[in-house]
Enzyme design. Structure first.
Site, PDB file in Angstrom:
ATOM      1  N   MET A  27     -14.139  50.810 -55.396  1.00  0.00           N
ATOM      2  CA  MET A  27     -14.365  50.965 -56.839  1.00  0.00           C
ATOM      3  C   MET A  27     -14.801  49.632 -57.450  1.00  0.00           C
ATOM      4  O   MET A  27     -14.793  49.493 -58.684  1.00  0.00           O
ATOM      5  CB  MET A  27     -13.095  51.481 -57.515  1.00  0.00           C
ATOM      6  CG  MET A  27     -12.692  52.858 -56.976  1.00  0.00           C
ATOM      7  SD  MET A  27     -11.668  53.801 -58.100  1.00  0.00           S
ATOM      8  CE  MET A  27     -10.233  52.748 -58.221  1.00  0.00           C
ATOM      9  N   GLY A  28     -15.181  48.671 -56.613  1.00  0.00           N
ATOM     10  CA  GLY A  28     -15.716  47.425 -57.144  1.00  0.00           C
ATOM     11  C   GLY A  28     -14.655  46.424 -57.557  1.00  0.00           C
ATOM     12  O   GLY A  28     -13.482  46.571 -57.231  1.00  0.00           O
ATOM     13  N   LEU A  30     -14.656  43.318 -56.431  1.00  0.00           N
ATOM     14  CA  LEU A  30     -14.327  43.017 -55.039  1.00  0.00           C
ATOM     15  C   LEU A  30     -13.440  41.780 -54.912  1.00  0.00           C
ATOM     16  O   LEU A  30     -13.515  40.866 -55.726  1.00  0.00           O
ATOM     17  CB  LEU A  30     -15.612  42.823 -54.228  1.00  0.00           C
ATOM     18  CG  LEU A  30     -16.571  44.017 -54.235  1.00  0.00           C
ATOM     19  CD1 LEU A  30     -17.794  43.718 -53.359  1.00  0.00           C
ATOM     20  CD2 LEU A  30     -15.887  45.301 -53.783  1.00  0.00           C
ATOM     21  N   HIS A  34     -11.301  43.806 -49.890  1.00  0.00           N
ATOM     22  CA  HIS A  34     -12.563  44.521 -49.626  1.00  0.00           C
ATOM     23  C   HIS A  34     -13.391  43.786 -48.584  1.00  0.00           C
ATOM     24  O   HIS A  34     -13.993  44.403 -47.697  1.00  0.00           O
ATOM     25  CB  HIS A  34     -13.378  44.648 -50.916  1.00  0.00           C
ATOM     26  CG  HIS A  34     -12.710  45.383 -52.036  1.00  0.00           C
ATOM     27  ND1 HIS A  34     -12.297  44.755 -53.181  1.00  0.00           N
ATOM     28  CD2 HIS A  34     -12.391  46.692 -52.200  1.00  0.00           C
ATOM     29  CE1 HIS A  34     -11.767  45.645 -54.005  1.00  0.00           C
ATOM     30  NE2 HIS A  34     -11.798  46.830 -53.433  1.00  0.00           N
ATOM     31  N   GLY A 144      -8.124  50.453 -46.576  1.00  0.00           N
ATOM     32  CA  GLY A 144      -7.032  49.494 -46.559  1.00  0.00           C
ATOM     33  C   GLY A 144      -5.676  50.178 -46.581  1.00  0.00           C
ATOM     34  O   GLY A 144      -5.450  51.129 -47.336  1.00  0.00           O
ATOM     35  N   ARG A 184      -6.816  45.383 -59.863  1.00  0.00           N
ATOM     36  CA  ARG A 184      -5.996  45.443 -61.079  1.00  0.00           C
ATOM     37  C   ARG A 184      -5.307  44.110 -61.379  1.00  0.00           C
ATOM     38  O   ARG A 184      -4.896  43.885 -62.520  1.00  0.00           O
ATOM     39  CB  ARG A 184      -4.944  46.545 -60.955  1.00  0.00           C
ATOM     40  CG  ARG A 184      -5.518  47.940 -61.062  1.00  0.00           C
ATOM     41  CD  ARG A 184      -4.391  48.962 -61.201  1.00  0.00           C
ATOM     42  NE  ARG A 184      -4.883  50.234 -61.710  1.00  0.00           N
ATOM     43  CZ  ARG A 184      -5.376  51.202 -60.950  1.00  0.00           C
ATOM     44  NH1 ARG A 184      -5.437  51.038 -59.656  1.00  0.00           N
ATOM     45  NH2 ARG A 184      -5.810  52.317 -61.492  1.00  0.00           N
TER      46      ARG A 184
HETATM   47  P1  AMP Z   1     -10.469  50.117 -54.309  1.00  0.00           P
HETATM   48  O1  AMP Z   1     -11.719  49.395 -54.707  1.00  0.00           O
HETATM   49  O2  AMP Z   1      -9.229  49.572 -54.918  1.00  0.00           O
HETATM   50  O3  AMP Z   1     -10.598  51.625 -54.431  1.00  0.00           O
HETATM   51  O4  AMP Z   1     -10.284  49.837 -52.761  1.00  0.00           O
HETATM   52  C1  AMP Z   1     -11.321  50.092 -51.857  1.00  0.00           C
HETATM   53  C2  AMP Z   1     -10.775  49.959 -50.472  1.00  0.00           C
HETATM   54  O5  AMP Z   1     -10.250  48.649 -50.295  1.00  0.00           O
HETATM   55  C3  AMP Z   1      -9.622  50.927 -50.196  1.00  0.00           C
HETATM   56  O6  AMP Z   1      -9.719  51.395 -48.863  1.00  0.00           O
HETATM   57  C4  AMP Z   1      -8.419  50.051 -50.392  1.00  0.00           C
HETATM   58  O7  AMP Z   1      -7.296  50.482 -49.663  1.00  0.00           O
HETATM   59  C5  AMP Z   1      -8.926  48.739 -49.843  1.00  0.00           C
HETATM   60  N1  AMP Z   1      -8.114  47.632 -50.344  1.00  0.00           N
HETATM   61  C6  AMP Z   1      -7.765  47.389 -51.628  1.00  0.00           C
HETATM   62  N2  AMP Z   1      -6.960  46.311 -51.702  1.00  0.00           N
HETATM   63  C7  AMP Z   1      -6.788  45.874 -50.429  1.00  0.00           C
HETATM   64  C8  AMP Z   1      -6.050  44.799 -49.825  1.00  0.00           C
HETATM   65  N3  AMP Z   1      -5.325  43.950 -50.560  1.00  0.00           N
HETATM   66  N4  AMP Z   1      -6.094  44.659 -48.478  1.00  0.00           N
HETATM   67  C9  AMP Z   1      -6.831  45.524 -47.730  1.00  0.00           C
HETATM   68  N5  AMP Z   1      -7.543  46.548 -48.233  1.00  0.00           N
HETATM   69  C10 AMP Z   1      -7.527  46.717 -49.551  1.00  0.00           C
END
Ligand code: AMP
Length: 281
Positions: A27-28, A30, A34, A144, A184
């Protein structure tokens, strides 16, 4: 890095892309979490595709959706530096064209924890991930473990629907003080950012109770984590869980691998994290 906005542009870019394709949906906003997914994809793929789409269907509160941090210039520079070949950054109407009327709803594994706290959330996640898997057609997709239940839901969906994309879970990336990287976190005040370190301290206390002190009573482990969280009055606890690592059912007695997880609010920002723990034989 090629930026594509529409399904047609994505299809055209993928037509000549060397295989295998590794896919990193996001969802960006980054961060290093990510980037770690991209690095794993880069190591295992000839072409790395990332999507950036803040999916309205997985947000219950429209205010949370509206406040979600967004910056394409920042994200595109980070993605390109990390090794992304194709960036799919569609608009809502490209993902959900007029008439879109399908929901992918995963069963029991999606109901507790985040599913209970955020009704409809995992339907939104499963629906968009199924669609993105169909559009990208990757050999593998990287997720993740920070979002532990999300990985479980997507694995269940991929297995049940015989989706040809392999789901690859990747470890949680943390700040040096233990706070799990999250888009967040950008919304925390400096004071809130300091307070948020209590989340991982609480999880570590829970793991120590199980793996160090040999605690098998799940309520005692929940109490140990809650006591650490209580050291920070600015933390509002949503839930503290000790669940079976495979089924996510809440445990009374810990006998196999458990997932310790929690959701809290700091500065009104909802943060989640988890750690696995295995009792000593
Ligand atoms: P999001 O942009 O938050 O939807 O996350 C996109 C991907 O990045 C998802 O598979 C999350 O689980 C992964 N992700 C987010 N935060 C972390 C982190 N701290 N460590 C590893 N993967 C992450």
């Amino acid at each position: 890095m090629l930026v594509v906005r529409t399904r047609a542009e994505l299809r055209a870019a993928l037509a000549s892309a060397p295989r295998p394709v590794g896919f990193v949906p996001t969802m960006g906003w980054l961060h290093a979490g990510h980037v770690s997914l991209v690095e794993r994809a880069r190591a295992e793929s000839a072409t790395v595709v990332m999507s950036i789409f803040v999916n309205p269907r997985q947000f219950g509160e429209s205010a949370d959706f509206a406040r979600y941090p967004r910056s394409e210039p920042r994200d595109f520079a980070m993605a390109e530096a990390a090794g992304v070949d194709i960036m799919f950054a569609p608009g809502v109407e490209d993902v959900y064209p007029a008439g879109f009327d399908t929901v992918v709803s995963v069963g029991a594994i999606s109901r507790p924890l985040e599913g209970a706290a955020r009704p409809g959330h995992f339907d939104g996640v499963a629906t968009v991930v199924a669609l993105l898997f169909a559009l990208v057609g990757a050999e593998r997709a990287y997720f993740g473990l920070k979002d532990y239940q999300q990985v479980a839901v997507i694995r269940r969906m991929a297995l049940d629907l015989a989706l040809p994309t392999e789901v690859v879970p990747c470890p949680t990336v943390r700040e040096p003080d233990g706070l799990a990287m999250s888009s967040r976190n950008a919304r925390l005040s400096p004071a809130g950012r300091a307070v948020a370190t209590v989340i991982h301290r609480a999880l570590v206390a829970g793991v120590a109770a199980i793996e160090g002190a040999g605690q098998r009573d799940a309520d005692a482990v929940r109490a140990a984590m809650t006591a650490v969280l209580a050291q920070e009055p600015a933390v509002a606890v949503d839930y503290v869980s000790v669940a079976d690592a495979l089924t996510l059912a809440e445990l009374a007695v810990i006998h196999g691998e458990a997932v310790l997880s929690m959701a809290v609010r700091v500065d009104g920002v909802r943060l989640i994290d988890n750690e696995l723990a295995t009792p000593r034989p």
